[in-house]
Design an enzyme around this catalytic site. Structure first.
Site, PDB file in Angstrom:
ATOM      1  N   THR A   1       0.848  -1.185   0.000  1.00  0.00           N
ATOM      2  CA  THR A   1       0.000   0.000   0.000  1.00  0.00           C
ATOM      3  C   THR A   1       0.887   1.239   0.000  1.00  0.00           C
ATOM      4  O   THR A   1       1.885   1.250   0.708  1.00  0.00           O
ATOM      5  CB  THR A   1      -0.867  -0.010   1.273  1.00  0.00           C
ATOM      6  OG1 THR A   1      -1.543  -1.262   1.336  1.00  0.00           O
ATOM      7  CG2 THR A   1      -1.867   1.128   1.284  1.00  0.00           C
TER       8      THR A   1
ATOM      9  N   GLU B   1       9.725  -7.093  -2.321  1.00  0.00           N
ATOM     10  CA  GLU B   1      10.207  -5.989  -3.140  1.00  0.00           C
ATOM     11  C   GLU B   1      11.674  -6.179  -3.470  1.00  0.00           C
ATOM     12  O   GLU B   1      12.141  -5.764  -4.538  1.00  0.00           O
ATOM     13  CB  GLU B   1      10.004  -4.657  -2.423  1.00  0.00           C
ATOM     14  CG  GLU B   1       8.554  -4.233  -2.298  1.00  0.00           C
ATOM     15  CD  GLU B   1       7.893  -4.751  -1.040  1.00  0.00           C
ATOM     16  OE1 GLU B   1       8.499  -5.608  -0.341  1.00  0.00           O
ATOM     17  OE2 GLU B   1       6.759  -4.310  -0.736  1.00  0.00           O
TER      18      GLU B   1
ATOM     19  N   ARG C   1       5.234   7.076   0.610  1.00  0.00           N
ATOM     20  CA  ARG C   1       4.556   6.707   1.861  1.00  0.00           C
ATOM     21  C   ARG C   1       5.529   6.799   3.025  1.00  0.00           C
ATOM     22  O   ARG C   1       6.734   6.643   2.862  1.00  0.00           O
ATOM     23  CB  ARG C   1       4.020   5.273   1.707  1.00  0.00           C
ATOM     24  CG  ARG C   1       3.605   4.619   2.991  1.00  0.00           C
ATOM     25  CD  ARG C   1       3.139   3.180   2.784  1.00  0.00           C
ATOM     26  NE  ARG C   1       3.294   2.441   4.023  1.00  0.00           N
ATOM     27  CZ  ARG C   1       3.006   1.162   4.188  1.00  0.00           C
ATOM     28  NH1 ARG C   1       2.520   0.465   3.179  1.00  0.00           N
ATOM     29  NH2 ARG C   1       3.182   0.566   5.343  1.00  0.00           N
TER      30      ARG C   1
ATOM     31  N   ASN D   1      -4.340  -8.683   3.747  1.00  0.00           N
ATOM     32  CA  ASN D   1      -4.355  -7.293   4.201  1.00  0.00           C
ATOM     33  C   ASN D   1      -4.257  -6.306   3.059  1.00  0.00           C
ATOM     34  O   ASN D   1      -4.804  -5.207   3.142  1.00  0.00           O
ATOM     35  CB  ASN D   1      -3.211  -7.053   5.186  1.00  0.00           C
ATOM     36  CG  ASN D   1      -3.363  -5.749   5.907  1.00  0.00           C
ATOM     37  OD1 ASN D   1      -4.425  -5.469   6.466  1.00  0.00           O
ATOM     38  ND2 ASN D   1      -2.347  -4.918   5.887  1.00  0.00           N
TER      39      ASN D   1
END
Lengths: 340, 1215
Positions: free
Chosen positions: B31, B64, B114, B1037
């Site tokens: 996210t 990642e 973020r 999630n």
């Protein structure tokens, strides 16, 4: 060997023999339908298009794709919303088209609707998909004590009328055996435009699981003994109600087929026997039919059709209440024999 | 080719460009960038081609780090490759980013910027992540809006090919990535014109190939490394010009001119703010507003942050400037300034060196961390500060720093919005479709009218019963307002759930004379009297026009239970008259068709019906002009408010937490619950991320419409309902009958049926305000009324009529004594469920399949647990503020919980174990040394203790308490001094002498994918840790992406065509070590086996791994049937139950015990109950059947293997 004519005519369709594969999962596979044709089926009734199921599947998919979405910022959805779903009638109609292309025998669509709009729309779509005829499966189980038999009957008749006004292909109506006056209903259905009547729809009755104290679905294949109910009613109706009859439920042997024809049916429909013993049974029964006809000197199906209907037999009362009494007394004899 | 206007969010705008310009895309969910990967995956699955007419390969990686590695490899072999990421994900890419840049490899990484996890995790936006990579050698290009994110994405791709410098293109997470804007979409021709194919071919020419072999990536020694590092300089020198040229080419094609530094404002500005990201839009809008009022202010919008071109910066800034304020959306503790600030200082310094006169004072400040709002009012405050003789340097804006006093004050009511801008706020519940409807409305307004439109959505921190607030703007002018609609600014406020007006100040947004639309269960005649006083007051004070509709009733009447989206959307259009009513309805229907059409005609028709029914049920309330509103507590009654013609109720908004709550909960967490957390000053918050346990009990969310009710006459006291309850709201206790002397009249009780507790009483009690109404308890209940089998010992009943009664009962129930585990036979379900859970009322989804396992662990071992929790669902429902579920027992013991990261959880937990072991060892050593002063008896008792049972642990705890007391008494004595610090050391470590239980908890994304390497190492370590894998078979999630736990034939995001490979067998891998306790459990299928596995795992002195099957909302079935579905998973063989206990080897027994029976039903019967499998059948029947066939074979093969493994050992069978 004398030439034997096993052809028959059902819903205006010229069929090479009276063995029709009734609506069942077998028709879900083009390959199996091909095998049914190869085995000798003269026509095939497709598995039913259930309006309720289509609606349910569609709403269910929507419900689960929607649930939990746009709630939490990290997971705004939980499934990829795919480009295309085979929802609605298209998969069924595509399948009808594919089956039509695959076989030369007539293909009869089957429809189980719940709403007036649904019946009419889906009937029309099945016609457009190329079905040679349409079987309407009116399965409504009344549970509301305020709904009268007359009201329900009128709904059914209206439904047939509406569908008749919509499609040009022949319509057969698959009936429930639970009408108070089957002959009256049969007559009204035919007047409303039905080209044939299929006797009877088999209802799968749920069972109780006594360990879990739960109601559980139960699926049992038919047996030859179930033949008698449709046999009796076709025999009664034949000649009184001018239409084509199909006998379904309990057709397992050549004798069952012969009985069906003699009662007045144009075709005998089979499923359980094929599911249980394979599609090859069609070939065998067809061969048996020819043998039986030779042996019993029948040259055509037309000859035997209706030959034992109520109108044709010497004792018409045998089909009525007297027959019940006779059956009971034979049962008594059976019991007495057991006692010895 | 004509460009079209589309209404999309930032993620889609960027992904469209990236997909068109890539051959390989490596992805991993994080996210707020996940959507870019999802879209790319979906587009490639659909066959969408890139600019060169071929479909990009999209590959999901295990992390990642893996994605960056894959991209590096792709680039080195000549592909055009990209990836999307954010936050910790970007940090994991850093090593490869240095390599990619060092090798001068063109690529673009798109980042939805973020926050980083520091004192707490935040999924929201700031520049902490991108600032952490500024030394990698990547060029950094910042976009400030959805439109710019599209445009600069293209410019980045074009520039990287020419410059050979890899690019990081970033835009603000959520604020830009999730904001929906109407933008002019670039065409393929635009993209084509920007990309030079000869550069693509040149990139391929530089690639590794055995056809023209070379090596790249040598190891370099002190003689050449430094010089080699400097070889790249010329590329970085050239890069800014290349980017500007690309911007110029873009301008000539599209008409939008960008610069490396874009100046906006007065040509003779004296005060200039330098800023990048969405905040620049806010500053620009404010600058224009202030310029129009004669203020000499301006803004420099930084686009190319790296390489930072001093030359271009100096060209951009007006020479008249006297004060420059640089705003950084990041924090670099201990630095002399944040990164952009320091760059500007250096630029100005260089200007002075070059003789360019600047007398500007430079200040810097921080704003907007973790998506903190940044508004025109804050911008104005900064400009005002800049006017001061001694402006504050190193300031903060947007918060109240009452500790180090960095913050500037600002006017929250300051507004710059033009009069023709319409602003609307919608309150909804997550499940009701409000956000979806608003996204739809924005599309209609944006694409079907001449208006510009913007939508932004604020979500809750809870996954069940969550509240959403939608902020919609539209108007004839371009909207540059990346901030929420402010108080008293909305023209239209809608509340889509009546209960929300009882909890929140929904009308704070409404401006005087605006419209208030309420979905009300009360009709036109009675709604007024049911409004809380605060709402009545706001409606009359602000003279609002108020409309009501019973949307839920309308929805239910057409068979769309709870789905009020189409209805409320129709109301919005009908009231707002943005479009003529008929046209609006036609548009709504068209969008319904577009959205739902593929899901089937029935869905479309039901929504159409809802729309058609709406207007007849929409009514305007005649608000009493002279309404007499009873005075609010502590407020004055206005004279004009007397003599109401309408009956008034004395309802008031509910307080966020009870008065009984601890001060911190009331004053801090309570504010967050009420949506007023922004007002909390710095001093109110813990400085190190430490929060008290057991706070969820104070947040009474009251979200269940129906709750379970106990029938003592039928109950067999089996405890199954207690065990399966995901939110710990059903509990049972056995107690002395005397306790009932003070029981409330309605408190239910019956004789206890426990052999060990004769003559005792028993109660099963539900917490009515904490229940989510999932009804799993009812499903679990095996006791049926013989006269009416549908009636069980526990049955759902409407909550409101019994709420007060049950609240009283619950409070009394809590006051009853808790059961001590030492007195219980924990091997039986019913006994184990008498234990108090120390994990309660989490914000997990209703019916969550994970939480019952966690709760069970806390019941059994909570008093001694330390939990390392991987990031994921369990860290969110376990640790997301405001309130958290990990709790404490009456003695003050309870699980200590922490979350490190996603990827390192096993190692994090191992670190805890190593410490505990070391501390225990050292404490033991100290104890032995202090025998003389502590007494031999006590020391020996502590050292020789047996803590294998709860009684043993309790006894040790008592001894340690005594020890601590003695140490305390000794601490200031000479004896203590003679021990040279041992007494004090032992005092601080004494608790380590009581057995501790380390639990490493996480989901399958962690255990199977990103954390597997660490998990594998920890299992191999032999240390005594307990690993609980909550296996939902998907990344739950982040919204359902495939993990290696995803089974074959299931559809998931990143596996939209159905997963083609089989599920990884984690248990088998762990068993291969031979010394790892491994269990595969499914509570719904066999609760006793689950209980046994937990007890054995914790008792095992070595690594234990429990893999728990968890039903999940991402499976797509009715969660109330979760237990049945778990049973089917086991019966079909999809989830065999087993335990592998290395202890049995010592007993010469087969350690592998198969606890489930051979598969007895086809896999389909389980799988096709779930949307994840069924949707493949519905979309691609042939593939579904083929994969299902293979999945069935998987089941068969696995079973064969397990059967073989579980066969008695040779000597066992001989016996």
């Amino acid at each position: 060997m004398t030439s034997i004519d096993v052809s028959t005519n059902y819903l205006g369709l010229q069929l090479k023999n009276p063995l029709v594969a009734s609506a069942s999962p077998l028709s879900k596979s083009v390959d199996l339908v091909r095998r049914l044709e190869d085995a000798g089926a003269s026509a095939i009734v497709m598995y039913s298009l259930f309006e309720e199921q289509i609606t349910h599947e569609s709403l269910e998919l929507d419900y689960f794709l929607h649930r939990g979405t746009e709630v939490f910022s990290e997971a705004l959805s939980y499934f990829p919303d795919l480009d295309h779903y085979n929802m609605g009638t298209e998969p069924y109609l595509d399948h009808v088209r594919a089956v039509k292309q695959a076989v030369n025998i007539p293909v009869i669509g089957s429809l189980n609707g719940i709403s007036t709009g649904g019946w009419i729309e889906y009937a029309s779509r099945i016609e457009q998909a190329g079905a040679d005829a349409l079987e309407l499966n009116i399965y409504a189980l009344p549970t509301d004590p305020n709904l009268t038999g007359a009201e329900l009957e009128e709904e059914y008749v209206k439904l047939v009328r509406d569908v008749r006004a919509t499609v040009k292909i022949p319509i057969a109506l698959k009936l429930s055996p639970f009408f108070t006056s089957i002959p009256n209903m049969a007559k009204r259905f035919v007047e409303a435009g039905a080209n044939g009547l299929v006797l009877f729809n088999r209802f799968y009755q749920p069972d109780f699981d006594l360990d879990a104290l739960e109601v559980v679905p139960n699926l049992e294949l038919s047996t030859s003994s179930e033949l008698r109910l449709p046999l009796r009613w076709i025999a009664i109706l034949y000649g009184q109600v001018v239409t084509d009859f199909a006998l379904t439920s309990g057709v397992h042997t050549v004798l069952d087929v012969v009985k069906a024809m003699m009662a007045g049916a144009s075709v005998a429909m089979m499923t359980s026997e094929l599911l249980e013993h394979g599609i090859g049974r069609l070939t065998a029964i067809l061969a048996n039919l020819r043998e039986w006809m030779v042996e019993h000197e029948y040259d055509s199906i037309a000859t035997m059709k209706g030959s034992m209907s109520q109108r044709a037999v010497a004792e018409p009362a045998a089909f009525e209440r007297a027959n019940y009494m006779k059956a009971l007394s034979s049962f008594d004899r059976y019991l007495s024999a057991q006692a010895f | 080719m004509q460009r079209t206007w589309v209404t999309i969010d930032g993620n889609e705008a960027v992904a469209t460009i990236a997909h068109a310009l890539s051959e390989v895309i490596a992805i991993y969910p994080i996210t707020p960038s996940t959507t870019m990967g999802e879209l790319s995956d979906a587009w490639s699955a659909e066959g969408r081609t890139n600019l060169w007419g071929t479909v990009p390969h999209v590959i999901e990686m295990q992390s990642e780090a893996g994605a960056a590695g894959a991209i590096h490899g792709s680039l080195q072999t000549g592909a055009l490759a990209t990836t999307f990421t954010a936050s910790q994900g970007l940090l994991l890419m850093i090593p490869n980013m240095y390599k990619i840049a060092g090798e001068l490899t063109p690529t673009v990484f798109h980042v939805a910027a973020r926050s980083l996890a520091t004192q707490g995790l935040s999924i929201f936006g700031d520049h902490s992540d991108v600032m952490a990579i500024r030394a990698t050698g990547y060029a950094m290009l910042a976009s400030n809006s959805v439109l710019e994110a599209q445009d600069l994405a293209l410019i980045a791709h074009a520039s990287t090919l020419k410059s050979r410098v890899p690019f990081l293109h970033f835009f603000d997470g959520f604020r830009t990535s999730h904001e929906i804007d109407k933008i002019e979409q670039l065409t393929r021709e635009d993209i084509r014109a920007m990309i030079d194919d000869s550069l693509v071919q040149a990139h391929r020419q530089r690639a590794l190939s055995p056809d023209h072999p070379f090596i790249r990536g040598t190891s370099q020694n002190p003689d050449v490394y430094f010089q080699s590092r400097e070889t790249v300089n010329r590329f970085y020198v050239a890069c800014p010009t290349i980017v500007q040229e690309a911007m110029d080419t873009f301008a000539s094609l599209v008409g939008r001119q960008y610069h490396l530094f874009d100046y906006v404002g007065a040509p003779d500005a004296e005060r200039v703010i330098v800023v990048m990201g969405s905040g620049a839009e806010t500053v620009e809008s404010t600058v224009k507003y202030l310029n129009a009022r004669g203020e000499k202010v301006g803004v420099i919008k930084v686009r190319l942050f790296r390489p930072f071109s001093v030359e271009h910066f100096l060209q951009a800034i007006p020479k008249t400037v006297k004060v420059i304020a640089i705003l950084d959306r990041t924090k670099e503790p201990g630095s002399t300034g944040e990164p952009l600030h320091l760059d500007v200082v250096e630029a100005v310094s260089e200007a002075t060196t070059k003789g360019i006169a600047f007398s500007a004072r430079i200040i810097g400040g921080r704003y907007g961390l973790g998506s903190k709002e940044f508004t025109p009012g804050m911008t104005k405050a900064i400009f005002d500060e800049m006017s001061k003789a001694e402006p504050h340097n190193h300031f903060t804006i947007g918060i109240h720093d009452d500790v180090t006093h960095t913050s500037l004050a600002f006017d929250p009511t300051f507004s710059i919005e033009s009069k023709d801008l319409v602003q609307c706020v919608f309150w909804g519940l997550g499940s009701d479709g409000t956000v979806g409807a608003n996204k739809n409305s924005i599309k209609i307004i944006g694409e079907e009218t001449d208006n510009y439109a913007q939508g932004y959505f604020v979500y809750d921190s809870k996954k069940s019963g969550s509240v959403t607030i939608s902020h919609l703007r539209f108007g004839p002018q371009l909207i540059s307002a990346p901030y929420l609609i402010g108080e008293n600014q909305a023209d239209f406020v809608a509340c889509h759930q009546f209960t929300l007006i009882e909890r929140f100040d929904v009308l704070k947004y409404a401006k005087p004379g605006s419209v208030f639309l309420l979905d009300s269960i009360y009709g036109l005649e009675t709604v007024w009297e049911h409004l809380p006083q605060e709402v009545q007051q706001a409606v009359t004070d602000k003279q609002l026009r108020m409309f009501v509709i019973n949307a839920h009733q309308v929805a239910n009447s057409v068979g769309l239970k709870g789905r009020i989206n189409s209805i409320m959307q129709t109301c919005f259009f009908a009231i707002s008259t943005i479009l003529p009513r008929e046209e609006a309805i036609a548009q709504i229907k068209q969008s319904i068709k577009k959205t739902y059409g593929k899901r089937g005609e029935a869905v479309v028709q039901k929504n159409f019906q809802a729309v058609d029914e709406t207007l007849a049920h929409l009514h305007e309330v005649q608000v009493p002009v002279e309404a007499a509103i009873p005075a609010l507590v502590g407020a004055e009654t206005k004279a004009s408010q007397r003599h109401s013609p309408v009956p008034m109720m004395l309802l008031q908004r509910r307080p966020p937490v009870a008065d009984l709550a601890p001060e911190f909960v009331r004053n801090v967490l309570g504010k967050m619950i009420a949506g007023e957390g922004d007002a909390l000053p710095v001093s109110a918050l813990p400085c190190d991320g430490t929060y008290p346990s057991g706070t969820a009990q104070w947040e009474k969310r009251n979200i269940a419409l129906e709750i379970p009710v106990w029938d003592p006459d039928i109950c067999i006291q089996c405890g199954k309902c207690v065990m399966v309850c995901p939110h710990s709201v059903i509990r049972m206790k056995v107690y002395d009958p005397a306790e009932l002397n003070h029981a409330p009249e309605t408190f239910p009780s019956t004789d206890a049926h426990f052999r060990e507790f004769p003559g005792m009483k028993y109660t099963l009690q539900v917490s009515p305000e904490d229940c989510t109404g999932c009804s799993l308890c009812v499903e679990a209940c095996p006791a049926k009324d013989k006269r009416q089998v549908g009636h069980k010992a526990i049955n759902m009943a409407p909550q409101p009529p019994i709420l007060e009664r049950e609240k009283v009962s619950w409070d009394f129930f809590l006051s009853l004594p808790d059961m001590d585990a030492a007195n219980l036979n924990l091997g039986a379900i019913k006994n184990s469920q008498l234990l108090t859970p120390l994990f309660e009322f989490s914000g997990a989804c209703a019916g969550c399949g994970e939480t019952p396992y966690i709760k069970l662990a806390t019941q059994l071992f909570g008093d001694r647990m330390i939990v390392a929790n991987a990031t994921g669902c369990s860290s969110i429902y376990g640790g997301n503020l405001p309130t958290t579920p990990w709790s404490v027992n009456r003695e003050g013991n309870g699980p200590a919980w922490s979350n490190s990261l996603f990827e390192d959880n096993a190692e994090f937990g191992l670190g805890m174990r190593v410490t505990l072991d070391k501390q225990q060892e050292y404490a033991t050593e100290l104890l032995s040394h202090c025998t003389d002063i502590l007494g031999e008896e006590l020391v020996n008792a502590i050292l020789r203790t047996d803590q294998s049972t709860q009684a043993g642990i309790n006894a040790q705890r008592e001894r340690v308490a005594l020890l601590k007391q003695r140490l305390q008494n000794l601490s200031s004595t000479e004896e203590a001094a003679s021990q040279g610090g041992r007494v004090h050391n032992l005092l601080s470590l004494a608790d380590a002498l009581v057995r501790k239980s380390v639990w490493i908890i996480g989901g399958d994304g962690w255990a199977y994918d990103i954390g597997y390497g660490g998990l594998d190492h920890v299992l191999a370590s032999g240390r005594n840790v307990n690993v609980l894998v909550l296996d939902t078979e998907v990344y739950s999630n982040t919204g359902g992406q495939a993990s290696k736990a995803t089974p074959r034939a299931a559809v998931a995001k990143f596996a939209a065509r159905g997963k083609a490979t089989r599920k990884k067998n984690l248990g088998l891998l762990a068993m291969s070590y031979g010394n790892v306790y491994v269990a595969s459990v499914a509570m719904g299928a066999n609760d006793l086996q689950t209980l046994r596995a937990f007890l054995e795992a914790e008792a095992y002195d070595g690594p234990s791994l429990i893999i728990a099957y968890c039903t999940c909302i991402a499976h797509g079935f009715e969660m109330s049937k979760g237990l049945e579905q778990e049973k089917l998973a086991v019966q079909t063989g999809h989830w065999p139950l087993y335990r592998y206990d290395p202890n049995l080897l010592e007993e010469d027994k087969n350690p592998f015990i198969l606890d489930s029976k051979a598969p007895s039903i086809p896999l389909e019967q389980y799988a096709y109950n779930e949307t994840r499998y069924r949707m493949l059948l519905q979309s691609n029947e042939e593939r579904a059947k083929a994969l299902m066939k293979q999945a069935q074979e998987d089941v068969h093969e696995r079973w064969q293997l397990y059967q073989h493994m579980s066969a008695p050992l040779h000597h066992e069978s001989e016996k």
